[in-house]
Design a protein around this motif. Structure first.
Motif, PDB file in Angstrom:
ATOM      1  N   UNK A  81      22.599  68.798  38.408  1.00  0.00           N
ATOM      2  CA  UNK A  81      23.645  68.406  39.347  1.00  0.00           C
ATOM      3  C   UNK A  81      24.947  68.745  38.796  1.00  0.00           C
ATOM      4  N   UNK A  82      25.976  69.538  39.507  1.00  0.00           N
ATOM      5  CA  UNK A  82      27.134  69.827  39.074  1.00  0.00           C
ATOM      6  C   UNK A  82      28.216  69.956  40.128  1.00  0.00           C
ATOM      7  N   UNK A  83      29.419  69.585  39.985  1.00  0.00           N
ATOM      8  CA  UNK A  83      30.421  69.860  40.815  1.00  0.00           C
ATOM      9  C   UNK A  83      30.743  71.169  40.993  1.00  0.00           C
ATOM     10  N   UNK A  84      30.832  71.984  42.064  1.00  0.00           N
ATOM     11  CA  UNK A  84      31.235  73.332  42.278  1.00  0.00           C
ATOM     12  C   UNK A  84      32.410  73.487  43.065  1.00  0.00           C
TER      13      UNK A  84
ATOM     14  N   UNK B 233      38.313  65.051  42.321  1.00  0.00           N
ATOM     15  CA  UNK B 233      39.668  64.881  41.452  1.00  0.00           C
ATOM     16  C   UNK B 233      40.197  66.212  40.946  1.00  0.00           C
ATOM     17  N   UNK B 234      39.336  67.125  40.807  1.00  0.00           N
ATOM     18  CA  UNK B 234      39.775  68.688  40.529  1.00  0.00           C
ATOM     19  C   UNK B 234      40.337  69.051  41.255  1.00  0.00           C
ATOM     20  N   UNK B 235      39.553  68.916  42.553  1.00  0.00           N
ATOM     21  CA  UNK B 235      40.013  69.745  43.882  1.00  0.00           C
ATOM     22  C   UNK B 235      41.320  69.260  44.295  1.00  0.00           C
TER      23      UNK B 235
ATOM     24  N   UNK C  71      44.738  77.441  46.539  1.00  0.00           N
ATOM     25  CA  UNK C  71      43.843  77.232  47.814  1.00  0.00           C
ATOM     26  C   UNK C  71      42.581  77.021  47.151  1.00  0.00           C
ATOM     27  N   UNK C  72      41.642  75.743  47.811  1.00  0.00           N
ATOM     28  CA  UNK C  72      40.382  75.720  47.602  1.00  0.00           C
ATOM     29  C   UNK C  72      39.538  76.126  48.809  1.00  0.00           C
ATOM     30  N   UNK C  73      38.548  76.826  48.427  1.00  0.00           N
ATOM     31  CA  UNK C  73      37.798  77.356  49.524  1.00  0.00           C
ATOM     32  C   UNK C  73      36.657  76.575  49.854  1.00  0.00           C
ATOM     33  N   UNK C  74      35.898  75.730  48.938  1.00  0.00           N
ATOM     34  CA  UNK C  74      34.928  74.715  49.034  1.00  0.00           C
ATOM     35  C   UNK C  74      34.952  74.041  47.544  1.00  0.00           C
ATOM     36  N   UNK C  75      34.685  72.735  47.820  1.00  0.00           N
ATOM     37  CA  UNK C  75      34.251  71.682  46.850  1.00  0.00           C
ATOM     38  C   UNK C  75      33.123  71.068  47.071  1.00  0.00           C
ATOM     39  N   UNK C  76      32.127  70.792  46.299  1.00  0.00           N
ATOM     40  CA  UNK C  76      30.814  70.273  46.580  1.00  0.00           C
ATOM     41  C   UNK C  76      30.106  69.443  45.415  1.00  0.00           C
ATOM     42  N   UNK C  77      29.443  68.720  45.307  1.00  0.00           N
ATOM     43  CA  UNK C  77      28.569  68.273  44.247  1.00  0.00           C
ATOM     44  C   UNK C  77      27.005  69.076  44.675  1.00  0.00           C
ATOM     45  N   UNK C  78      26.475  69.773  44.049  1.00  0.00           N
ATOM     46  CA  UNK C  78      25.479  70.559  44.229  1.00  0.00           C
ATOM     47  C   UNK C  78      24.456  70.706  42.930  1.00  0.00           C
ATOM     48  N   UNK C  79      23.549  71.323  43.196  1.00  0.00           N
ATOM     49  CA  UNK C  79      22.374  71.794  41.974  1.00  0.00           C
ATOM     50  C   UNK C  79      22.821  73.173  41.660  1.00  0.00           C
ATOM     51  N   UNK C  80      22.769  73.274  40.376  1.00  0.00           N
ATOM     52  CA  UNK C  80      23.173  74.699  39.896  1.00  0.00           C
ATOM     53  C   UNK C  80      22.306  75.031  38.689  1.00  0.00           C
ATOM     54  N   UNK C  81      21.618  76.413  38.786  1.00  0.00           N
ATOM     55  CA  UNK C  81      20.422  76.922  37.957  1.00  0.00           C
ATOM     56  C   UNK C  81      20.873  76.816  36.762  1.00  0.00           C
ATOM     57  N   UNK C  82      20.092  76.736  35.755  1.00  0.00           N
ATOM     58  CA  UNK C  82      20.292  76.894  34.267  1.00  0.00           C
ATOM     59  C   UNK C  82      20.117  78.227  33.931  1.00  0.00           C
ATOM     60  N   UNK C  83      19.418  79.185  34.668  1.00  0.00           N
ATOM     61  CA  UNK C  83      19.283  80.346  34.321  1.00  0.00           C
ATOM     62  C   UNK C  83      19.167  81.318  35.742  1.00  0.00           C
TER      63      UNK C  83
ATOM     64  N   UNK D  28      34.683  80.447  40.290  1.00  0.00           N
ATOM     65  CA  UNK D  28      33.692  79.329  40.319  1.00  0.00           C
ATOM     66  C   UNK D  28      34.264  78.550  39.212  1.00  0.00           C
ATOM     67  N   UNK D  29      34.536  77.178  39.623  1.00  0.00           N
ATOM     68  CA  UNK D  29      34.774  76.338  38.663  1.00  0.00           C
ATOM     69  C   UNK D  29      33.772  75.288  38.826  1.00  0.00           C
ATOM     70  N   UNK D  30      33.432  74.969  37.647  1.00  0.00           N
ATOM     71  CA  UNK D  30      32.205  73.922  37.191  1.00  0.00           C
ATOM     72  C   UNK D  30      32.795  72.622  36.644  1.00  0.00           C
ATOM     73  N   UNK D  31      32.012  71.451  37.284  1.00  0.00           N
ATOM     74  CA  UNK D  31      32.779  70.177  36.905  1.00  0.00           C
ATOM     75  C   UNK D  31      31.636  69.323  36.978  1.00  0.00           C
ATOM     76  N   UNK D  32      31.838  68.100  36.255  1.00  0.00           N
ATOM     77  CA  UNK D  32      30.917  67.137  36.142  1.00  0.00           C
ATOM     78  C   UNK D  32      30.956  66.683  37.644  1.00  0.00           C
ATOM     79  N   UNK D  33      29.690  66.188  38.206  1.00  0.00           N
ATOM     80  CA  UNK D  33      29.908  65.803  39.935  1.00  0.00           C
ATOM     81  C   UNK D  33      30.859  64.747  40.127  1.00  0.00           C
TER      82      UNK D  33
END
Length: 118
Positions: free
Chosen positions: A6-9, A51-53, A62-74, A41-46
């Motif tokens: 789970x990551x903030x994107x 707050x980062x947005x 300008x922020x195109x999108x901001x969400x908490x999502x699942x990010x693949x490790x590979x 692509x900016x990754x954050x703690x979810x």
């Protein structure tokens, strides 16, 4: 799910200078910034994604999108046309199912293959 976390994107236009985006994002608590096609692509703690947005928007970015999502490790590169078609067909079927809420994947299809499929 063991391959995902789970990551903030947050996505912002790549037209904005990297140093500007990096400074604002890191000062606000972001973990990483990397190019992703036509966006940064900016990754954050979810827990701090919004707050980062807000900090990016306050800095005039300008922020195109901001969400908490699942990010693949590979990521798996897809280079065969038929494999790409099959993967996209499965993804569409999963996405259309009423029983499926979210679909996450770890594949990357080359742009040339995507153009052939379209």
């Amino acid at each position: 799910s063991w391959q995902f976390s789970r990551r903030g994107l947050i996505m912002v236009p790549i037209a904005i200078e990297e140093d500007t985006v990096m400074t604002a994002a890191l000062e606000a608590g972001a973990d990483d910034i990397e190019p992703d096609g036509e966006s940064w692509r900016i990754l954050t703690d979810p827990s701090v994604v919004y707050d980062v947005k807000d900090a990016l928007e306050a800095a005039g970015i300008e922020v195109q999108s901001a969400e908490s999502t699942m990010v693949s490790s590979n990521t798996i590169e897809v280079t065969a046309l038929e494999d790409a078609r099959q993967i996209l067909r499965i993804m569409d079927m999963l996405d259309e199912s009423d029983d499926v809420q979210d679909v996450y994947a770890n594949f990357d299809i080359e742009e040339s293959l995507m153009q052939e499929i379209e």
